[in-house]
Design an enzyme around this catalytic site. Sequence first.
Site, PDB file in Angstrom:
ATOM      1  N   TYR A 357       0.884  -1.155  -0.312  1.00  0.00           N
ATOM      2  CA  TYR A 357       0.035   0.036  -0.081  1.00  0.00           C
ATOM      3  C   TYR A 357       0.737   1.053  -0.190  1.00  0.00           C
ATOM      4  CZ  TYR A 357       0.743   0.231   5.112  1.00  0.00           C
ATOM      5  OH  TYR A 357       0.934   0.093   6.392  1.00  0.00           O
ATOM      6  N   ASN A 371       8.495   4.568  13.997  1.00  0.00           N
ATOM      7  CA  ASN A 371       8.569   3.422  12.897  1.00  0.00           C
ATOM      8  C   ASN A 371       7.119   3.341  12.487  1.00  0.00           C
ATOM      9  OD1 ASN A 371      11.198   2.384  13.155  1.00  0.00           O
ATOM     10  ND2 ASN A 371      10.822   0.559  14.514  1.00  0.00           N
ATOM     11  N   GLY A 372       6.478   4.144  12.592  1.00  0.00           N
ATOM     12  CA  GLY A 372       5.332   4.022  11.750  1.00  0.00           C
ATOM     13  C   GLY A 372       4.002   3.710  12.543  1.00  0.00           C
ATOM     14  N   HIS A 376      -5.090   6.477  14.427  1.00  0.00           N
ATOM     15  CA  HIS A 376      -5.596   7.502  13.298  1.00  0.00           C
ATOM     16  C   HIS A 376      -6.997   7.119  12.823  1.00  0.00           C
ATOM     17  CE1 HIS A 376      -5.073   4.526  10.071  1.00  0.00           C
ATOM     18  NE2 HIS A 376      -3.692   4.117  10.645  1.00  0.00           N
ATOM     19  N   CYS A 394      -0.953  -0.215  13.273  1.00  0.00           N
ATOM     20  CA  CYS A 394      -1.413   0.846  13.791  1.00  0.00           C
ATOM     21  C   CYS A 394      -2.878   0.710  14.714  1.00  0.00           C
ATOM     22  CB  CYS A 394      -2.038   2.097  12.994  1.00  0.00           C
ATOM     23  SG  CYS A 394      -0.539   2.843  11.876  1.00  0.00           S
ATOM     24  N   ASN A 396      -6.542   1.712  14.780  1.00  0.00           N
ATOM     25  CA  ASN A 396      -7.918   2.250  14.034  1.00  0.00           C
ATOM     26  C   ASN A 396      -8.842   2.833  14.972  1.00  0.00           C
ATOM     27  OD1 ASN A 396      -7.285   0.523  10.740  1.00  0.00           O
ATOM     28  ND2 ASN A 396      -5.820   1.828  11.858  1.00  0.00           N
TER      29      ASN A 396
END
Length: 453
Positions: A357, A371-372, A376, A394, A396
């Site tokens: 992606y 590191n991302g 969010h 992450c 969500n």
Amino acid sequence: MRGTSIKFAVAAALAAVVLAACTAGRTTAAPAAGAGSSTTGSPTASSSPVVTVPPVPAVTSATSSMTPATSTPDLTTSSAPATTSSPKPPPVVIPAATFSASPRIGSTGLPPRTAISLKAAHGTLAGVTMKGSDGTVVKGMLSADRTTWTLAEPLGYSSTYTLSGKAVGATGKAVPIAGTYGTVSPDNVISANISPGDADTVGIAAPILISIGTDIMNTVGRQNIEKAITIDTVPKTQGSFAWIQHDDGWGLDWRPKVYWAPGTKVSVKANLYGVSYGENLWGKQDLTSSFVIGRSEITKGDINTHHLKVYRDGKLVFDFPTSFGLESDPGRVTHGGTYIVMSKEYLHLMSNPAYHYFNFKAYYAVRISNNGTFIHANDGTADVQGYDNVTHGCANLTTSNAKAFYDQTMYGDPVEITNSSIPMSQSDGDVYDWSIPWDKWQTLSALSKSYVG
């Protein structure tokens, strides 16, 4: 008693005289010629005897025979010793003024913060001046009694300074002071910065980050840096330094033992100019920062329950259904540990070529790792939020929940993730300070007895 003895002595003497006289009267004295003598031979009257009384001994004789004689000094005779002349006192010697310098005049290769001083003996200092090669006068301080002069500001790198003045004695005689000092010439001077910055308000888990422009590996250099930094807090807060490997190199972090108390005022002073970092690298400038700790807000995420709960000042204010990273894929697991909110972006474009992606639009993105890892909005996972973990690492939330979290969180708020199969570590980005146990954290200070570098 003494008078009665005298009387007895006199009486005894008189009695002896009388007795002698009576004995002598028995002898007939011959008649004097022609003195009415008769031829018939009839007896005539005898002549009266002559009695001689010897002199009565003086009373003082009797007294002296009974009382010991004493000698009475003759007070009229002077017995004072003969007068002699006193030696004259030696002349008073007034010592001449002298002075000493620390370090010695003529020294070179000095650190800019060297404490240069002069001290006078048997006198005072006058007209002491230090000047740079361009004629600029360096600040100095003369003591109230004018016996000590001290340098009052740091010197420059790679510079020579001229010292002049005099030491003046009590007689007014002066001894000149003259010479030079030279400072070190670095191979490089290193910049640094402090976070949080001046006037910031931050969360209760925000560490103090001293970012240095190059990796400092020299142990003495690291110790010098720590010694040059002071951290004052109100109220007093226990904390410690640690040398931490960040994404951009080694840095020096300071954190409290436990989260900051809300409202704590923090002042950082890093007097790094003139500090040796080792390997002839030196500090470029002094730094300061004053900031305050905001309200207490802790976000707790549980991998197993699929929820993020937000507690403010100990009270639950949000309970967000969440989807975390897919546990069956180690590359997608949300690592467990204590993160901090690092930054916020209304829109962040995410790409992960390994998972095919690119430029995914993540709104209301709150970064918790370099590191991302973000919290969010992603309405594409809304149907499993609160039920299943399917993300690439992450957390969500729905758009509305993500906005609610985004609007009220701040830098330094802790985010505690529990029940993950993989703990967070140094590889998880810049700020993993709270994932290091306190006992271990303390050993990462170069001033610790347990420090191993």
